[in-house]
Design an enzyme around this catalytic site. Structure first.
Site, mmCIF file in Angstrom:
data_model
loop_
_atom_site.group_PDB
_atom_site.id
_atom_site.type_symbol
_atom_site.label_atom_id
_atom_site.label_comp_id
_atom_site.label_asym_id
_atom_site.label_seq_id
_atom_site.Cartn_x
_atom_site.Cartn_y
_atom_site.Cartn_z
ATOM 1 N N GLY A 12 0.873 -1.160 0.113
ATOM 2 C CA GLY A 12 -0.124 -0.064 0.038
ATOM 3 C C GLY A 12 0.823 1.287 -0.180
ATOM 4 O O GLY A 12 0.500 2.195 0.616
ATOM 5 N N LEU A 14 1.689 3.458 -2.102
ATOM 6 C CA LEU A 14 1.359 4.711 -2.598
ATOM 7 C C LEU A 14 0.229 5.377 -2.128
ATOM 8 O O LEU A 14 -0.368 6.399 -2.461
ATOM 9 C CB LEU A 14 0.662 4.439 -4.302
ATOM 10 C CG LEU A 14 1.602 3.674 -5.274
ATOM 11 C CD1 LEU A 14 1.088 3.402 -6.445
ATOM 12 C CD2 LEU A 14 2.711 4.615 -5.492
ATOM 13 N N GLY A 15 -0.219 4.807 -0.979
ATOM 14 C CA GLY A 15 -1.408 5.489 -0.069
ATOM 15 C C GLY A 15 -0.970 6.919 0.654
ATOM 16 O O GLY A 15 0.265 6.996 0.591
ATOM 17 N N GLN A 16 -1.735 7.298 1.533
ATOM 18 C CA GLN A 16 -1.494 8.302 2.170
ATOM 19 C C GLN A 16 -0.249 8.228 3.155
ATOM 20 O O GLN A 16 0.710 9.015 3.355
ATOM 21 C CB GLN A 16 -2.732 8.996 3.168
ATOM 22 C CG GLN A 16 -2.421 10.184 3.737
ATOM 23 C CD GLN A 16 -3.363 10.606 4.826
ATOM 24 O OE1 GLN A 16 -4.203 9.640 5.218
ATOM 25 N NE2 GLN A 16 -3.390 11.918 5.423
ATOM 26 N N ASP A 38 2.139 -1.853 -4.216
ATOM 27 C CA ASP A 38 1.105 -1.290 -4.362
ATOM 28 C C ASP A 38 0.095 -2.153 -5.270
ATOM 29 O O ASP A 38 0.768 -2.605 -6.438
ATOM 30 C CB ASP A 38 0.577 0.189 -4.386
ATOM 31 C CG ASP A 38 -0.637 0.975 -3.952
ATOM 32 O OD1 ASP A 38 -0.588 1.364 -3.019
ATOM 33 O OD2 ASP A 38 -1.717 0.370 -4.468
ATOM 34 N N TYR A 147 -14.915 -1.806 8.261
ATOM 35 C CA TYR A 147 -13.445 -1.559 8.584
ATOM 36 C C TYR A 147 -13.261 -1.764 9.760
ATOM 37 O O TYR A 147 -12.482 -2.417 10.083
ATOM 38 C CB TYR A 147 -13.513 0.029 7.834
ATOM 39 C CG TYR A 147 -12.152 0.621 8.409
ATOM 40 C CD1 TYR A 147 -10.675 0.057 7.681
ATOM 41 C CD2 TYR A 147 -11.947 1.531 9.210
ATOM 42 C CE1 TYR A 147 -9.646 0.646 7.855
ATOM 43 C CE2 TYR A 147 -10.505 2.277 9.496
ATOM 44 C CZ TYR A 147 -9.406 1.731 8.739
ATOM 45 O OH TYR A 147 -8.427 2.033 8.873
ATOM 46 N N LYS A 151 -10.598 -4.217 11.563
ATOM 47 C CA LYS A 151 -9.334 -3.686 12.453
ATOM 48 C C LYS A 151 -9.280 -4.675 13.854
ATOM 49 O O LYS A 151 -8.297 -5.132 14.244
ATOM 50 C CB LYS A 151 -9.468 -2.505 12.480
ATOM 51 C CG LYS A 151 -9.206 -1.575 11.330
ATOM 52 C CD LYS A 151 -7.640 -1.954 11.018
ATOM 53 C CE LYS A 151 -7.472 -1.169 9.568
ATOM 54 N NZ LYS A 151 -6.128 -1.515 9.163
ATOM 55 N N ILE A 177 -5.026 10.610 10.169
ATOM 56 C CA ILE A 177 -3.731 11.228 9.916
ATOM 57 C C ILE A 177 -4.010 12.337 9.107
ATOM 58 O O ILE A 177 -4.593 12.428 7.849
ATOM 59 C CB ILE A 177 -2.828 10.113 9.211
ATOM 60 C CG1 ILE A 177 -2.817 8.717 10.154
ATOM 61 C CG2 ILE A 177 -1.477 10.705 8.979
ATOM 62 C CD1 ILE A 177 -2.554 8.995 11.426
HETATM 63 P P1 NAD Z 1 -4.826 4.559 1.680
HETATM 64 O O1 NAD Z 1 -6.197 4.138 1.504
HETATM 65 O O2 NAD Z 1 -4.268 5.964 1.570
HETATM 66 O O3 NAD Z 1 -3.625 3.529 1.106
HETATM 67 C C1 NAD Z 1 -3.894 2.028 0.946
HETATM 68 C C2 NAD Z 1 -3.174 1.887 -0.325
HETATM 69 O O4 NAD Z 1 -3.416 0.211 -0.480
HETATM 70 C C3 NAD Z 1 -3.495 2.414 -1.634
HETATM 71 O O5 NAD Z 1 -2.664 3.080 -2.100
HETATM 72 C C4 NAD Z 1 -4.280 1.394 -2.277
HETATM 73 O O6 NAD Z 1 -3.990 1.221 -3.784
HETATM 74 C C5 NAD Z 1 -3.663 0.058 -1.659
HETATM 75 N N1 NAD Z 1 -4.255 -1.076 -1.837
HETATM 76 C C6 NAD Z 1 -5.684 -1.353 -1.625
HETATM 77 N N2 NAD Z 1 -6.155 -2.631 -1.936
HETATM 78 C C7 NAD Z 1 -4.898 -3.377 -2.226
HETATM 79 C C8 NAD Z 1 -4.488 -4.488 -2.497
HETATM 80 N N3 NAD Z 1 -5.471 -5.385 -2.755
HETATM 81 N N4 NAD Z 1 -3.281 -4.905 -2.624
HETATM 82 C C9 NAD Z 1 -2.235 -4.032 -2.589
HETATM 83 N N5 NAD Z 1 -2.455 -2.620 -2.344
HETATM 84 C C10 NAD Z 1 -3.699 -2.329 -2.108
HETATM 85 O O7 NAD Z 1 -4.424 4.222 3.116
HETATM 86 P P2 NAD Z 1 -3.628 4.857 4.272
HETATM 87 O O8 NAD Z 1 -4.257 5.756 5.238
HETATM 88 O O9 NAD Z 1 -2.194 5.058 3.717
HETATM 89 O O10 NAD Z 1 -3.538 3.766 5.253
HETATM 90 C C11 NAD Z 1 -2.482 2.572 5.812
HETATM 91 C C12 NAD Z 1 -3.098 1.840 6.709
HETATM 92 O O11 NAD Z 1 -2.783 2.564 7.965
HETATM 93 C C13 NAD Z 1 -4.083 1.129 6.692
HETATM 94 O O12 NAD Z 1 -4.044 -0.154 7.517
HETATM 95 C C14 NAD Z 1 -5.210 2.017 7.434
HETATM 96 O O13 NAD Z 1 -6.463 1.116 7.942
HETATM 97 C C15 NAD Z 1 -4.234 2.615 8.459
HETATM 98 N N6 NAD Z 1 -4.763 3.634 9.178
HETATM 99 C C16 NAD Z 1 -4.888 4.970 8.375
HETATM 100 C C17 NAD Z 1 -5.552 6.050 9.006
HETATM 101 C C18 NAD Z 1 -5.461 7.206 8.185
HETATM 102 O O14 NAD Z 1 -5.895 8.313 8.678
HETATM 103 N N7 NAD Z 1 -4.691 7.507 6.915
HETATM 104 C C19 NAD Z 1 -5.792 6.039 10.174
HETATM 105 C C20 NAD Z 1 -6.069 4.899 10.812
HETATM 106 C C21 NAD Z 1 -5.552 3.712 10.388
HETATM 107 C C1 AKB Z 2 -10.460 6.451 8.342
HETATM 108 O O1 AKB Z 2 -11.282 7.323 8.583
HETATM 109 O O2 AKB Z 2 -11.050 5.419 7.861
HETATM 110 C C2 AKB Z 2 -9.218 6.294 8.634
HETATM 111 C C3 AKB Z 2 -9.159 5.632 9.954
HETATM 112 C C4 AKB Z 2 -9.311 6.634 11.279
HETATM 113 O O3 AKB Z 2 -8.743 4.521 10.271
HETATM 114 N N1 AKB Z 2 -8.730 7.606 8.544
#
Ligand code: NAD
Ligand code: AKB
Length: 326
Positions: A12, A14-16, A38, A147, A151, A177
């Site tokens: 993942g 490329l994600g945030q 990704d 979701y 988790k 985040i």
């Molecule tokens: P995001 O949605 O920005 O990035 C997730 C990435 O996963 C994307 O680039 C997507 O293309 C990739 N993805 C989706 N399906 C996939 C698959 N089948 N195989 C491979 N890649 C795949 O998410 P994020 O915010 O970067 O979150 C990363 C982790 O942190 C996650 O476990 C999320 O639950 C957790 N998290 C994030 C936040 C937040 O606010 N950003 C808060 C709490 C928890």
């Molecule tokens: C969402 O809103 O789904 C995420 C998280 C808090 O897990 N940013």
């Protein structure tokens, strides 16, 4: 159980969070030692050109195993997931990606004797029955979003693999985040990022939660340093493993808008709650992270005022360069 991280896979990426975490890991461990992956192809001139990138769908155990073996990976930051808003629209896909990915990683962790797995959790583990303020580490976990269900199950199964197989698995319950490199990918807390982009871009924002919605949040630099700090903590110091509460700041959507208004007095917000309000209302307002502080030294550095100043400066510079949305 191995001891060090030398060859790292980020899923993942490329994600945030993956964008910022990959860059930080490459700086620390060497670009060639951090393989970004990704399900999506990497866009041209993306940061991934600085080091190896592979396309990888985490619902395929065979594909993950191939990459772990080919790149001699010993540690994984498993970030691939579907977030709360996307997950609520497609619960089956949310289960398949989130639980499928975690189970494959855990089983391969045992099979290939990986040193360490970092698998994030979220404030989404809690539901409306949990205490809202200063939510403790140990309390009722009854989420009402799909979701959140994934988790909670993810945390439980990670701890099971720690206890049953001695696998070194670590995880954090991240709050929402906030960051400026990559837009969030479909969560409920996305408004707290979008508001900054729209403030800079248009001077106004249509907010999808109510003005008095209060949620725990964190700035990305703290997220990255805390995640690496936990990943590097001595295993023997950890009493918890996959479920550390990670607190930082807590504010309402209205307080966030007011902070932006200190820099942009004409900034306006309209509040038009949608289906995400129900998810937001089921989550805590603030969390107690005493276990993270005691077991591995967690200490956030950013507050709302400092974060807002930094976000607006960074995004304004990007707007001036014509790359606000890259
Ligand atoms: P995001 O949605 O920005 O990035 C997730 C990435 O996963 C994307 O680039 C997507 O293309 C990739 N993805 C989706 N399906 C996939 C698959 N089948 N195989 C491979 N890649 C795949 O998410 P994020 O915010 O970067 O979150 C990363 C982790 O942190 C996650 O476990 C999320 O639950 C957790 N998290 C994030 C936040 C937040 O606010 N950003 C808060 C709490 C928890
Ligand atoms: C969402 O809103 O789904 C995420 C998280 C808090 O897990 N940013």
């Amino acid at each position: 159980m191995g001891t060090t991280m030398q060859r790292i896979l980020v899923t993942g990426a490329l994600g945030q969070i993956g964008t910022d975490l990959t860059a930080a890991l490459r700086k620390k461990y060497g670009a060639d030692n951090v393989v970004a992956s990704d399900v999506r192809p990497a866009p041209e001139n993306h940061f991934t050109i600085d080091g190896p990138f592979v396309q990888l769908d985490v619902t395929s155990s065979d594909a993950i195993e191939r990459i772990l073996r080919n790149h001699q990976i010993d540690s994984v930051f498993h970030l691939a997931a579907l977030l709360s808003a996307v997950g609520e629209k497609n619960p089956q896909a949310c289960w398949d990606v989130n639980m499928g990915g975690v189970m494959h990683m855990l089983n391969l962790g045992v099979k290939l004797e990986l040193n360490r797995l970092i698998i994030p959790s979220s404030i989404a583990v809690w539901g409306p029955d949990a205490p809202k303020d200063n939510t403790p580490q140990e309390t009722c976990l009854q989420p009402t979003s799909m979701y959140g269900v994934t988790k909670v199950c993810g945390e439980l199964v990670c701890d099971y693999y720690v206890n049953k197989f001695g696998l070194d698995v670590r995880g954090l319950r991240y709050p929402g985040i906030i960051s400026y490199e990559t837009l969030p990918g479909g969560g409920t807390t996305d408004y707290a990022v979008a508001i900054y982009y729209d403030a800079v871009d248009k001077g106004s924002y249509n907010c999808f939660v109510k003005e008095d919605t209060r949620l725990p949040m964190m700035y990305m630099p703290d997220t990255i340093s805390g995640t690496i700090q936990l990943a590097e903590a001595p295993f023997e110091n950890l009493k918890h493993h996959s479920n550390f509460n990670m607190g930082s700041m807590s504010f309402t959507a209205g307080e966030l808008a007011a902070e932006i208004r200190k820099h942009m007095p004409d900034f306006t917000v309209r509040y038009e709650p949608d289906y995400r309000q129900k998810i937001a209302d089921s989550w805590p307002a603030s969390i107690d992270d005493v276990c993270a502080r005691e077991e591995w030294g967690w200490e956030p550095k950013w507050d709302l005022a400092a974060m807002t100043k930094d976000m607006l400066e960074k995004l304004q510079a990007r707007k001036d360069a014509g790359t606000l949305y890259r």
